[in-house]
Write a protein that holds these residues in place. Structure first.
Motif, PDB file in Angstrom:
ATOM      1  N   ILE A   2      61.493  40.364  70.354  1.00 46.60           N
ATOM      2  CA  ILE A   2      61.353  38.978  69.899  1.00 46.60           C
ATOM      3  C   ILE A   2      61.361  38.969  68.381  1.00 46.60           C
ATOM      4  O   ILE A   2      60.659  39.738  67.736  1.00 46.60           O
ATOM      5  N   ARG A   3      62.181  38.097  67.821  1.00 49.76           N
ATOM      6  CA  ARG A   3      62.281  37.991  66.365  1.00 49.76           C
ATOM      7  C   ARG A   3      61.762  36.635  65.913  1.00 49.76           C
ATOM      8  O   ARG A   3      61.742  35.683  66.682  1.00 49.76           O
ATOM      9  N   THR A   4      61.349  36.568  64.682  1.00 49.81           N
ATOM     10  CA  THR A   4      60.962  35.287  64.082  1.00 49.81           C
ATOM     11  C   THR A   4      61.772  35.088  62.816  1.00 49.81           C
ATOM     12  O   THR A   4      62.161  36.056  62.151  1.00 49.81           O
ATOM     13  N   ASP A   5      62.019  33.829  62.472  1.00 52.89           N
ATOM     14  CA  ASP A   5      62.740  33.578  61.224  1.00 52.89           C
ATOM     15  C   ASP A   5      61.734  33.358  60.100  1.00 52.89           C
ATOM     16  O   ASP A   5      60.527  33.554  60.279  1.00 52.89           O
ATOM     17  N   ALA A   6      62.206  32.958  58.944  1.00 53.18           N
ATOM     18  CA  ALA A   6      61.366  32.866  57.745  1.00 53.18           C
ATOM     19  C   ALA A   6      60.190  31.906  57.907  1.00 53.18           C
ATOM     20  O   ALA A   6      59.117  32.156  57.372  1.00 53.18           O
ATOM     21  N   ASP A   7      60.376  30.818  58.653  1.00 53.01           N
ATOM     22  CA  ASP A   7      59.279  29.853  58.791  1.00 53.01           C
ATOM     23  C   ASP A   7      58.399  30.118  60.009  1.00 53.01           C
ATOM     24  O   ASP A   7      57.526  29.325  60.344  1.00 53.01           O
ATOM     25  N   GLY A   8      58.602  31.247  60.690  1.00 47.02           N
ATOM     26  CA  GLY A   8      57.750  31.638  61.802  1.00 47.02           C
ATOM     27  C   GLY A   8      58.222  31.184  63.174  1.00 47.02           C
ATOM     28  O   GLY A   8      57.535  31.388  64.167  1.00 47.02           O
ATOM     29  N   ASN A  13      66.760  35.223  72.817  1.00 40.19           N
ATOM     30  CA  ASN A  13      68.179  35.315  73.141  1.00 40.19           C
ATOM     31  C   ASN A  13      68.369  35.227  74.644  1.00 40.19           C
ATOM     32  O   ASN A  13      67.418  35.059  75.400  1.00 40.19           O
ATOM     33  N   ASN A  14      69.592  35.351  75.075  1.00 40.19           N
ATOM     34  CA  ASN A  14      69.934  35.217  76.490  1.00 40.19           C
ATOM     35  C   ASN A  14      69.198  36.246  77.357  1.00 40.19           C
ATOM     36  O   ASN A  14      68.800  35.953  78.473  1.00 40.19           O
ATOM     37  N   GLU A  15      69.003  37.452  76.826  1.00 41.23           N
ATOM     38  CA  GLU A  15      68.306  38.496  77.593  1.00 41.23           C
ATOM     39  C   GLU A  15      66.882  38.070  77.925  1.00 41.23           C
ATOM     40  O   GLU A  15      66.405  38.291  79.031  1.00 41.23           O
ATOM     41  N   HIS A  16      66.192  37.440  76.984  1.00 36.53           N
ATOM     42  CA  HIS A  16      64.828  36.983  77.226  1.00 36.53           C
ATOM     43  C   HIS A  16      64.790  35.926  78.327  1.00 36.53           C
ATOM     44  O   HIS A  16      63.886  35.923  79.159  1.00 36.53           O
ATOM     45  N   VAL A  17      65.761  35.040  78.332  1.00 36.56           N
ATOM     46  CA  VAL A  17      65.811  33.984  79.341  1.00 36.56           C
ATOM     47  C   VAL A  17      66.048  34.591  80.720  1.00 36.56           C
ATOM     48  O   VAL A  17      65.410  34.193  81.704  1.00 36.56           O
ATOM     49  N   GLN A  18      66.921  35.570  80.811  1.00 41.16           N
ATOM     50  CA  GLN A  18      67.196  36.222  82.091  1.00 41.16           C
ATOM     51  C   GLN A  18      65.967  36.967  82.605  1.00 41.16           C
ATOM     52  O   GLN A  18      65.653  36.911  83.800  1.00 41.16           O
ATOM     53  N   VAL A  19      65.271  37.662  81.728  1.00 42.95           N
ATOM     54  CA  VAL A  19      64.053  38.383  82.120  1.00 42.95           C
ATOM     55  C   VAL A  19      62.993  37.397  82.599  1.00 42.95           C
ATOM     56  O   VAL A  19      62.328  37.630  83.613  1.00 42.95           O
ATOM     57  N   PHE A  20      62.842  36.284  81.905  1.00 48.13           N
ATOM     58  CA  PHE A  20      61.883  35.263  82.327  1.00 48.13           C
ATOM     59  C   PHE A  20      62.219  34.761  83.725  1.00 48.13           C
ATOM     60  O   PHE A  20      61.330  34.577  84.556  1.00 48.13           O
TER      61      PHE A  20
END
Length: 75
Positions: A2-8, A13-20
Motif C-alpha cells: 500500500i502506497r500513500t501520496d504526498a498528502d497522505g 491498485n487492482n491487485e488490492h481490490v482482487q485480494v479484498f
C-alpha cells in the motif's frame, strides 16, 4: 504494498481490490457454512467458479483457506 501520496491519501491498485474480493468471499463462505443466507449468488458457487474445487460449504472452508494460503493471501 500500500502506497500513500504526498498528502497522505492511500493509493490502492487492482491487485488490492482482487485480494479484498477473495477475502470477502472467504468471510461469506464461513457464514454460509454456519447457515446464514445472502441475497444473490452464494459465495460457495463463486468460489467453485474461481478455484474449480468441488464440495459443500462446510467442506470448502478449509479447502479455500488452503488455496488462499498457497497464494500468500492468508498468513
Amino acid at each position: 504494498m500500500i502506497r500513500t501520496d504526498a498528502d497522505g491519501t492511500i493509493l490502492i491498485n487492482n491487485e488490492h481490490v482482487q485480494v479484498f474480493g477473495l477475502l470477502s468471499l472467504y468471510s461469506r463462505l464461513k457464514l454460509e457454512s454456519k447457515g446464514y443466507k445472502c441475497r444473490g449468488a452464494s459465495a460457495l458457487s463463486a468460489i467453485k467458479k474461481i478455484t474449480g474445487m468441488k464440495g459443500t460449504s462446510a467442506t470448502m472452508v478449509p479447502k479455500y483457506e488452503g488455496w488462499l494460503r498457497e497464494r500468500n493471501i492468508l498468513t
